[in-house]
Scaffold this motif. Sequence first.
Motif, PDB file in Angstrom:
ATOM      1  N   ALA A  57       0.834  -1.205   0.000  1.00 18.95           N
ATOM      2  CA  ALA A  57       0.000   0.000   0.000  1.00 18.95           C
ATOM      3  C   ALA A  57       0.868   1.255   0.000  1.00 18.95           C
ATOM      4  O   ALA A  57       0.605   2.211  -0.739  1.00 18.95           O
ATOM      5  CB  ALA A  57      -0.930  -0.003   1.206  1.00 18.95           C
ATOM      6  N   PHE A  58       1.917   1.263   0.823  1.00 19.72           N
ATOM      7  CA  PHE A  58       2.804   2.427   0.854  1.00 19.72           C
ATOM      8  C   PHE A  58       3.550   2.588  -0.466  1.00 19.72           C
ATOM      9  O   PHE A  58       3.903   3.697  -0.863  1.00 19.72           O
ATOM     10  CB  PHE A  58       3.803   2.307   2.007  1.00 19.72           C
ATOM     11  N   GLN A  59       3.779   1.489  -1.184  1.00 20.39           N
ATOM     12  CA  GLN A  59       4.523   1.543  -2.440  1.00 20.39           C
ATOM     13  C   GLN A  59       3.734   2.224  -3.553  1.00 20.39           C
ATOM     14  O   GLN A  59       4.326   2.735  -4.503  1.00 20.39           O
ATOM     15  CB  GLN A  59       4.922   0.130  -2.871  1.00 20.39           C
ATOM     16  N   SER A  60       2.429   2.231  -3.443  1.00 18.52           N
ATOM     17  CA  SER A  60       1.589   2.776  -4.512  1.00 18.52           C
ATOM     18  C   SER A  60       2.067   4.168  -4.939  1.00 18.52           C
ATOM     19  O   SER A  60       2.147   5.092  -4.126  1.00 18.52           O
ATOM     20  CB  SER A  60       0.127   2.853  -4.029  1.00 18.52           C
ATOM     21  N   GLY A  61       2.439   4.293  -6.216  1.00 19.64           N
ATOM     22  CA  GLY A  61       2.919   5.551  -6.733  1.00 19.64           C
ATOM     23  C   GLY A  61       4.411   5.780  -6.563  1.00 19.64           C
ATOM     24  O   GLY A  61       4.942   6.799  -7.016  1.00 19.64           O
ATOM     25  N   LEU A  62       5.097   4.836  -5.917  1.00 19.13           N
ATOM     26  CA  LEU A  62       6.534   4.946  -5.672  1.00 19.13           C
ATOM     27  C   LEU A  62       7.239   3.708  -6.216  1.00 19.13           C
ATOM     28  O   LEU A  62       6.595   2.730  -6.590  1.00 19.13           O
ATOM     29  CB  LEU A  62       6.814   5.078  -4.171  1.00 19.13           C
ATOM     30  N   SER A  63       8.549   3.729  -6.227  1.00 11.46           N
ATOM     31  CA  SER A  63       9.306   2.550  -6.641  1.00 11.46           C
ATOM     32  C   SER A  63       9.415   1.587  -5.463  1.00 11.46           C
ATOM     33  O   SER A  63       9.441   1.992  -4.300  1.00 11.46           O
ATOM     34  CB  SER A  63      10.707   2.940  -7.110  1.00 11.46           C
ATOM     35  N   TRP A  64       9.510   0.285  -5.791  1.00  7.59           N
ATOM     36  CA  TRP A  64       9.683  -0.699  -4.724  1.00  7.59           C
ATOM     37  C   TRP A  64      11.025  -0.525  -4.034  1.00  7.59           C
ATOM     38  O   TRP A  64      11.160  -0.771  -2.835  1.00  7.59           O
ATOM     39  CB  TRP A  64       9.532  -2.122  -5.273  1.00  7.59           C
ATOM     40  N   ALA A  65      12.037  -0.076  -4.779  1.00  2.75           N
ATOM     41  CA  ALA A  65      13.348   0.151  -4.169  1.00  2.75           C
ATOM     42  C   ALA A  65      13.258   1.164  -3.029  1.00  2.75           C
ATOM     43  O   ALA A  65      13.906   1.011  -1.987  1.00  2.75           O
ATOM     44  CB  ALA A  65      14.347   0.624  -5.220  1.00  2.75           C
ATOM     45  N   THR A  66      12.436   2.187  -3.210  1.00  2.00           N
ATOM     46  CA  THR A  66      12.255   3.184  -2.154  1.00  2.00           C
ATOM     47  C   THR A  66      11.705   2.541  -0.893  1.00  2.00           C
ATOM     48  O   THR A  66      12.196   2.798   0.217  1.00  2.00           O
ATOM     49  CB  THR A  66      11.299   4.299  -2.632  1.00  2.00           C
ATOM     50  N   ILE A  67      10.698   1.683  -1.054  1.00  2.40           N
ATOM     51  CA  ILE A  67      10.087   1.028   0.097  1.00  2.40           C
ATOM     52  C   ILE A  67      11.065   0.053   0.737  1.00  2.40           C
ATOM     53  O   ILE A  67      11.175  -0.021   1.972  1.00  2.40           O
ATOM     54  CB  ILE A  67       8.797   0.297  -0.329  1.00  2.40           C
ATOM     55  N   LEU A  68      11.800  -0.685  -0.077  1.00 10.59           N
ATOM     56  CA  LEU A  68      12.729  -1.681   0.454  1.00 10.59           C
ATOM     57  C   LEU A  68      13.829  -1.004   1.271  1.00 10.59           C
ATOM     58  O   LEU A  68      14.225  -1.509   2.334  1.00 10.59           O
ATOM     59  CB  LEU A  68      13.323  -2.484  -0.702  1.00 10.59           C
ATOM     60  N   ARG A  69      14.320   0.135   0.801  1.00 15.19           N
ATOM     61  CA  ARG A  69      15.348   0.855   1.559  1.00 15.19           C
ATOM     62  C   ARG A  69      14.809   1.360   2.892  1.00 15.19           C
ATOM     63  O   ARG A  69      15.546   1.456   3.873  1.00 15.19           O
ATOM     64  CB  ARG A  69      15.884   2.032   0.733  1.00 15.19           C
ATOM     65  N   LYS A  70      13.520   1.676   2.914  1.00 16.87           N
ATOM     66  CA  LYS A  70      12.921   2.206   4.134  1.00 16.87           C
ATOM     67  C   LYS A  70      12.322   1.105   5.020  1.00 16.87           C
ATOM     68  O   LYS A  70      11.803   1.413   6.102  1.00 16.87           O
ATOM     69  CB  LYS A  70      11.821   3.219   3.771  1.00 16.87           C
ATOM     70  N   ARG A  71      12.368  -0.138   4.581  1.00 20.03           N
ATOM     71  CA  ARG A  71      11.688  -1.186   5.338  1.00 20.03           C
ATOM     72  C   ARG A  71      12.167  -1.304   6.790  1.00 20.03           C
ATOM     73  O   ARG A  71      11.326  -1.467   7.692  1.00 20.03           O
ATOM     74  CB  ARG A  71      11.795  -2.535   4.627  1.00 20.03           C
ATOM     75  N   PRO A  72      13.470  -1.230   7.078  1.00 20.46           N
ATOM     76  CA  PRO A  72      13.867  -1.275   8.494  1.00 20.46           C
ATOM     77  C   PRO A  72      13.216  -0.164   9.317  1.00 20.46           C
ATOM     78  O   PRO A  72      12.776  -0.402  10.456  1.00 20.46           O
ATOM     79  CB  PRO A  72      15.390  -1.123   8.440  1.00 20.46           C
TER      80      PRO A  72
END
Length: 207
Positions: A57-72
Amino acid sequence: MGDPGSVGDPGLVVGEDGLARPVWASVDPMLRDYYDTEWGMPVRDEQGLFERLSLEAFQSGLSWATILRKRPAFRTAFDGFDPEAVARYDERDVERLMADAGIVRNRAKVLATIRNAGATLALREDPDGDLARFVWSFRPADTPRPRTYADVPTTSAESVALSKALKRKGFAFVGPTTMYALMEAVGIVDTHLLGSHRRGTSGVWPA
């Protein structure tokens, strides 16, 4: 990685280790590791599904790389995505999250995550089972066999049905495209390209 060679499929490249990967997982070490070890592997526990659903849900409109970097940072901010903890969040927690530069500060998505935590708890009393069993009940009879990225679907009849069913259960930010991405990520469908070293490795679908 050096100069990757083609394996005859425009969607795949071969790395120095001799393994064929999609272009998106062939350069960035973080994405390569995620692809090699996690993406498409079965997730069958409630907390794991709640985390993946929240991050999609947070990824919507963004790249998955952005979410993965912020996952911690996401895991720290959301108490490890423990749905019981997140369901108790109040306005002070919302403001805390909106002030956290380590995550995606989108109020609608923050509120949806809290709402979805409550809906996840409610599913425990549902005859269809908890969140994990409920989501997995939409596994299709077959899975795609894509040769190129043009062959990879972005939705399916099952992801549309899952989206509608979750909305009826009180979930938000669970559109058909987001749900198809979730189904790919947790192994419900296998959209690894034919020829990829990960094709068929989940144990859910044959290569």
